[in-house]
Design a protein around this motif. Structure first.
Motif, PDB file in Angstrom:
ATOM      1  N   GLU A 149      -9.017 -65.180  23.824  1.00  0.00           N
ATOM      2  CA  GLU A 149      -9.126 -66.614  24.043  1.00  0.00           C
ATOM      3  C   GLU A 149     -10.401 -67.266  23.340  1.00  0.00           C
ATOM      4  O   GLU A 149      -9.894 -68.445  23.013  1.00  0.00           O
ATOM      5  N   ILE A 150     -11.554 -66.789  23.376  1.00  0.00           N
ATOM      6  CA  ILE A 150     -12.609 -67.220  22.819  1.00  0.00           C
ATOM      7  C   ILE A 150     -12.280 -67.523  21.193  1.00  0.00           C
ATOM      8  O   ILE A 150     -12.419 -68.663  20.615  1.00  0.00           O
ATOM      9  N   SER A 151     -11.747 -66.300  20.602  1.00  0.00           N
ATOM     10  CA  SER A 151     -11.274 -66.435  19.065  1.00  0.00           C
ATOM     11  C   SER A 151     -10.293 -67.521  19.001  1.00  0.00           C
ATOM     12  O   SER A 151     -10.236 -68.270  18.107  1.00  0.00           O
ATOM     13  N   SER A 152      -9.281 -67.633  19.709  1.00  0.00           N
ATOM     14  CA  SER A 152      -8.034 -68.457  19.450  1.00  0.00           C
ATOM     15  C   SER A 152      -8.878 -69.933  19.581  1.00  0.00           C
ATOM     16  O   SER A 152      -8.122 -70.604  19.005  1.00  0.00           O
ATOM     17  N   LEU A 153      -9.493 -70.080  20.637  1.00  0.00           N
ATOM     18  CA  LEU A 153     -10.163 -71.369  20.714  1.00  0.00           C
ATOM     19  C   LEU A 153     -10.892 -71.612  19.471  1.00  0.00           C
ATOM     20  O   LEU A 153     -10.749 -72.989  18.804  1.00  0.00           O
ATOM     21  N   LEU A 154     -11.830 -70.916  18.827  1.00  0.00           N
ATOM     22  CA  LEU A 154     -12.506 -71.129  17.632  1.00  0.00           C
ATOM     23  C   LEU A 154     -11.540 -71.355  16.478  1.00  0.00           C
ATOM     24  O   LEU A 154     -11.909 -72.306  15.783  1.00  0.00           O
ATOM     25  N   ASP A 155     -10.417 -70.633  16.576  1.00  0.00           N
ATOM     26  CA  ASP A 155      -9.461 -70.653  15.341  1.00  0.00           C
ATOM     27  C   ASP A 155      -8.878 -72.295  15.299  1.00  0.00           C
ATOM     28  O   ASP A 155      -8.591 -72.766  14.522  1.00  0.00           O
ATOM     29  N   SER A 156      -8.508 -72.472  16.679  1.00  0.00           N
ATOM     30  CA  SER A 156      -7.601 -73.918  16.763  1.00  0.00           C
ATOM     31  C   SER A 156      -8.784 -74.990  16.510  1.00  0.00           C
ATOM     32  O   SER A 156      -8.172 -75.959  16.077  1.00  0.00           O
ATOM     33  N   LEU A 157      -9.890 -74.760  16.486  1.00  0.00           N
ATOM     34  CA  LEU A 157     -10.886 -76.067  16.030  1.00  0.00           C
ATOM     35  C   LEU A 157     -11.407 -75.941  14.704  1.00  0.00           C
ATOM     36  O   LEU A 157     -11.980 -76.738  14.528  1.00  0.00           O
ATOM     37  N   GLY A 158     -10.608 -74.700  14.054  1.00  0.00           N
ATOM     38  CA  GLY A 158     -11.093 -74.748  12.387  1.00  0.00           C
ATOM     39  C   GLY A 158     -12.101 -74.022  12.179  1.00  0.00           C
ATOM     40  O   GLY A 158     -12.925 -74.283  10.902  1.00  0.00           O
ATOM     41  N   PHE A 159     -12.850 -73.075  12.936  1.00  0.00           N
ATOM     42  CA  PHE A 159     -14.046 -72.432  12.352  1.00  0.00           C
ATOM     43  C   PHE A 159     -13.416 -71.365  11.484  1.00  0.00           C
ATOM     44  O   PHE A 159     -12.471 -70.761  11.623  1.00  0.00           O
ATOM     45  N   VAL A 182     -17.575 -75.625  26.546  1.00  0.00           N
ATOM     46  CA  VAL A 182     -16.483 -74.973  27.252  1.00  0.00           C
ATOM     47  C   VAL A 182     -17.165 -73.632  27.844  1.00  0.00           C
ATOM     48  O   VAL A 182     -18.051 -72.785  27.115  1.00  0.00           O
ATOM     49  N   PRO A 183     -16.777 -73.387  29.123  1.00  0.00           N
ATOM     50  CA  PRO A 183     -17.593 -72.462  29.853  1.00  0.00           C
ATOM     51  C   PRO A 183     -16.589 -71.213  29.131  1.00  0.00           C
ATOM     52  O   PRO A 183     -15.498 -71.164  29.233  1.00  0.00           O
ATOM     53  N   VAL A 184     -17.407 -70.104  29.012  1.00  0.00           N
ATOM     54  CA  VAL A 184     -16.715 -68.776  28.652  1.00  0.00           C
ATOM     55  C   VAL A 184     -16.941 -67.672  29.563  1.00  0.00           C
ATOM     56  O   VAL A 184     -16.278 -66.581  29.230  1.00  0.00           O
ATOM     57  N   GLU A 185     -17.385 -67.697  30.664  1.00  0.00           N
ATOM     58  CA  GLU A 185     -17.625 -66.530  31.291  1.00  0.00           C
ATOM     59  C   GLU A 185     -16.331 -65.991  31.833  1.00  0.00           C
ATOM     60  O   GLU A 185     -16.353 -64.603  31.833  1.00  0.00           O
ATOM     61  N   LYS A 186     -15.286 -66.609  32.058  1.00  0.00           N
ATOM     62  CA  LYS A 186     -14.072 -66.028  32.617  1.00  0.00           C
ATOM     63  C   LYS A 186     -13.058 -65.857  31.540  1.00  0.00           C
ATOM     64  O   LYS A 186     -12.019 -65.357  31.812  1.00  0.00           O
ATOM     65  N   ARG A 208     -12.687 -80.445  11.969  1.00  0.00           N
ATOM     66  CA  ARG A 208     -11.796 -81.201  12.997  1.00  0.00           C
ATOM     67  C   ARG A 208     -12.725 -81.185  14.236  1.00  0.00           C
ATOM     68  O   ARG A 208     -12.998 -80.097  14.497  1.00  0.00           O
ATOM     69  N   PRO A 209     -12.898 -82.413  14.536  1.00  0.00           N
ATOM     70  CA  PRO A 209     -13.434 -82.512  15.968  1.00  0.00           C
ATOM     71  C   PRO A 209     -12.460 -81.952  17.067  1.00  0.00           C
ATOM     72  O   PRO A 209     -11.329 -81.842  16.884  1.00  0.00           O
ATOM     73  N   PRO A 210     -12.982 -81.368  18.023  1.00  0.00           N
ATOM     74  CA  PRO A 210     -12.174 -80.943  19.225  1.00  0.00           C
ATOM     75  C   PRO A 210     -11.220 -82.170  19.607  1.00  0.00           C
ATOM     76  O   PRO A 210     -11.638 -83.245  19.660  1.00  0.00           O
ATOM     77  N   ARG A 211     -10.059 -81.770  20.014  1.00  0.00           N
ATOM     78  CA  ARG A 211      -8.750 -82.592  20.352  1.00  0.00           C
ATOM     79  C   ARG A 211      -9.272 -83.755  21.121  1.00  0.00           C
ATOM     80  O   ARG A 211      -8.865 -84.743  20.717  1.00  0.00           O
ATOM     81  N   ASP A 212      -9.728 -83.469  22.314  1.00  0.00           N
ATOM     82  CA  ASP A 212     -10.005 -84.812  23.249  1.00  0.00           C
ATOM     83  C   ASP A 212     -11.177 -85.613  23.021  1.00  0.00           C
ATOM     84  O   ASP A 212     -11.338 -86.518  23.644  1.00  0.00           O
ATOM     85  N   GLU A 213     -11.640 -85.317  21.712  1.00  0.00           N
ATOM     86  CA  GLU A 213     -12.827 -86.312  21.093  1.00  0.00           C
ATOM     87  C   GLU A 213     -12.186 -87.181  20.091  1.00  0.00           C
ATOM     88  O   GLU A 213     -13.311 -87.927  19.496  1.00  0.00           O
ATOM     89  N   ALA A 229     -19.794 -62.228  14.589  1.00  0.00           N
ATOM     90  CA  ALA A 229     -20.392 -62.211  13.169  1.00  0.00           C
ATOM     91  C   ALA A 229     -19.067 -62.431  12.101  1.00  0.00           C
ATOM     92  O   ALA A 229     -19.153 -62.720  10.841  1.00  0.00           O
ATOM     93  N   LEU A 230     -18.160 -62.427  12.635  1.00  0.00           N
ATOM     94  CA  LEU A 230     -16.864 -62.988  11.753  1.00  0.00           C
ATOM     95  C   LEU A 230     -16.716 -64.602  11.740  1.00  0.00           C
ATOM     96  O   LEU A 230     -16.227 -64.747  10.474  1.00  0.00           O
ATOM     97  N   TYR A 231     -17.356 -65.116  12.395  1.00  0.00           N
ATOM     98  CA  TYR A 231     -16.998 -66.880  12.381  1.00  0.00           C
ATOM     99  C   TYR A 231     -18.365 -67.235  11.880  1.00  0.00           C
ATOM    100  O   TYR A 231     -19.458 -66.725  11.813  1.00  0.00           O
ATOM    101  N   HIS A 232     -18.057 -68.279  11.065  1.00  0.00           N
ATOM    102  CA  HIS A 232     -18.919 -68.971  10.238  1.00  0.00           C
ATOM    103  C   HIS A 232     -19.312 -70.197  11.033  1.00  0.00           C
ATOM    104  O   HIS A 232     -18.782 -71.077  11.643  1.00  0.00           O
ATOM    105  N   ASN A 233     -20.734 -70.768  10.900  1.00  0.00           N
ATOM    106  CA  ASN A 233     -21.344 -71.769  11.816  1.00  0.00           C
ATOM    107  C   ASN A 233     -21.492 -71.606  13.194  1.00  0.00           C
ATOM    108  O   ASN A 233     -21.185 -72.560  13.930  1.00  0.00           O
ATOM    109  N   LEU A 234     -21.656 -70.486  13.652  1.00  0.00           N
ATOM    110  CA  LEU A 234     -22.017 -70.341  15.056  1.00  0.00           C
ATOM    111  C   LEU A 234     -23.432 -69.812  15.268  1.00  0.00           C
ATOM    112  O   LEU A 234     -23.830 -68.980  14.440  1.00  0.00           O
TER     113      LEU A 234
END
Length: 88
Positions: free
Chosen positions: A52-62, A43-47, A82-87, A13-18
């Motif tokens: 790590e999920i928060s860091s990923l969302l932060d790095s993508l600009g959420f 991105v699979p998130v099961e493991k 920002r689009p994901p880096r590899d895109e 709930a802290l993230y916008h546009n999810l």
């Protein structure tokens, strides 16, 4: 999947546009779309740990609120920009 549950209960709930779709609980993943609603990254998130999920969302600009229920400033309403880096 206690880490995923922790992320969903404490941080989602802290993230916008999810959006959350519980229909794929067997293979939980983050799916990123572009402005044309096309999938650009999955991105699979099961493991992954909640941090790590928060860091990923932060790095993508959420945009991340400082607390649940906080209003999102107008300039961040359409983030992430920002689009994901590899895109690129």
């Amino acid at each position: 999947m206690p880490e995923l549950h922790h992320f969903l209960m404490e941080r989602w709930a802290l993230y916008h546009n999810l959006e959350y779709d519980s229909s794929e609980e067997k293979n939980p993943r983050l799916i990123f779309y572009n402005e044309k609603d096309e999938v650009v990254k999955t991105v699979p998130v099961e493991k992954m740990k909640a941090e790590e999920i928060s860091s990923l969302l932060d790095s993508l600009g959420f945009y991340k609120r400082s607390q649940k229920g906080e209003e999102v400033p107008e300039e961040f309403q359409h983030f992430p920009l920002r689009p994901p880096r590899d895109e690129l």
